[in-house]
Design an enzyme around this catalytic site. Sequence first.
Site, PDB file in Angstrom:
ATOM      1  N   PRO A  72       5.995  79.406  26.343  1.00 51.13           N
ATOM      2  CG  PRO A  72       6.133  79.468  28.828  1.00 51.13           C
ATOM      3  CD  PRO A  72       5.842  78.282  27.479  1.00 51.13           C
ATOM      4  CB  CYS A  73       8.243  83.719  23.644  1.00 51.10           C
ATOM      5  SG  CYS A  73       7.591  85.228  24.569  1.00 51.10           S
TER       6      CYS A  73
END
Length: 368
Positions: A72-73
């Site tokens: 996840p960014c």
Amino acid sequence: MAFNVASLFAGIGGIDKGFEQAGANIIWANEFDKHACQTYRLNFKHTLIEDDVRNLKENEMPDVDIITAGWPCVAFSIAGNRHGMKYKCKECGYEHSVTYDEYINGAKCPECKGSTEAIDPRGTLFFDVIRFIREKKPKAIFLENVKNLRGHDKGNTFKVIQEMLQDSGYFIDSKIMNTMEYGNIPQNRERIFIVGFRNEQELKSFKWPEKIELTKTIDNILDRNDKQDEGFYYRKESQYYPMIKESMNRFDTVYQLRRVYMRENQSNVCPTLTANMGTGGHNVPLIMDKWGFRKLTPKEALRFQGFPVDEEYKIPEGMARSHIYKQAGNAVSVPVITRIAANLLKVLEEGNRNAKEKTEYEQLSATF
């Protein structure tokens, strides 16, 4: 031989589709989002574990040649809060970093020794990527995240990530690549890619793909010859219609509605697709067709990511549009992955040939 791949944070399989197109064999994947899992299962037949990666034991992943992860960014994205991998003490409020061992065994505040926790748990999920890499020791790794990962926290976050990968036994390199420059897809999407090899010579042999000419236009992506469902169009009843009608006057570009103004993409490509397309409202880019002003359809959004939706890649029937928009925004651009994966696999194949020749030479020498 086909190299086996295990995929963490698989999403709807953009990285997996790219490696598959390059000739790899995807045998295992993990994803937490139930709607993404539904789309994934429709398109891949191998094992998919639907669970939070933090709940998984390392031995649940089979031994593989390559581990991939697009973790996840949001914790690093300019569009997010950018808390990254930081922890905050629940007692004194001190913000600090933690080591891999502290993450695994439990961290304490370095100031007051009190209880501490991740400000944004999504940022610390990279420790779980390391957990599987260290246990499985694949020949190569492939990682993806937002461009801002490199500059987050003045470069300290990326430095920690590099050190953890190197301490795990990998020689690594990274590159920021734009979809419209490396994938021949008209989307302005910059992402950072990291490759790693246990063999230093293999890293030296690896070459990043060169830029290629962008020959496709948005007309290669859009379904403008057919009227879309009425729900995609802005009509006079919308409070935004007067602003849209005044601002949108070109068929050869993509627009963004920003509530109080319209943004025209000057480069005639699609702006970066984001996961918040799935949150409703007016986050989906707009285009013109002969029936009016409308949003991109979910299928068009996936095309802007290079998914072969007109070939074998399927979209679940009856799934809410919001879920598909979110999946497209969270995904990677498949053609870029395919090009990187092809070069990575070429290096591993050469390494296998060299190892085989060395073994044969040693066996031959032993007979004299």
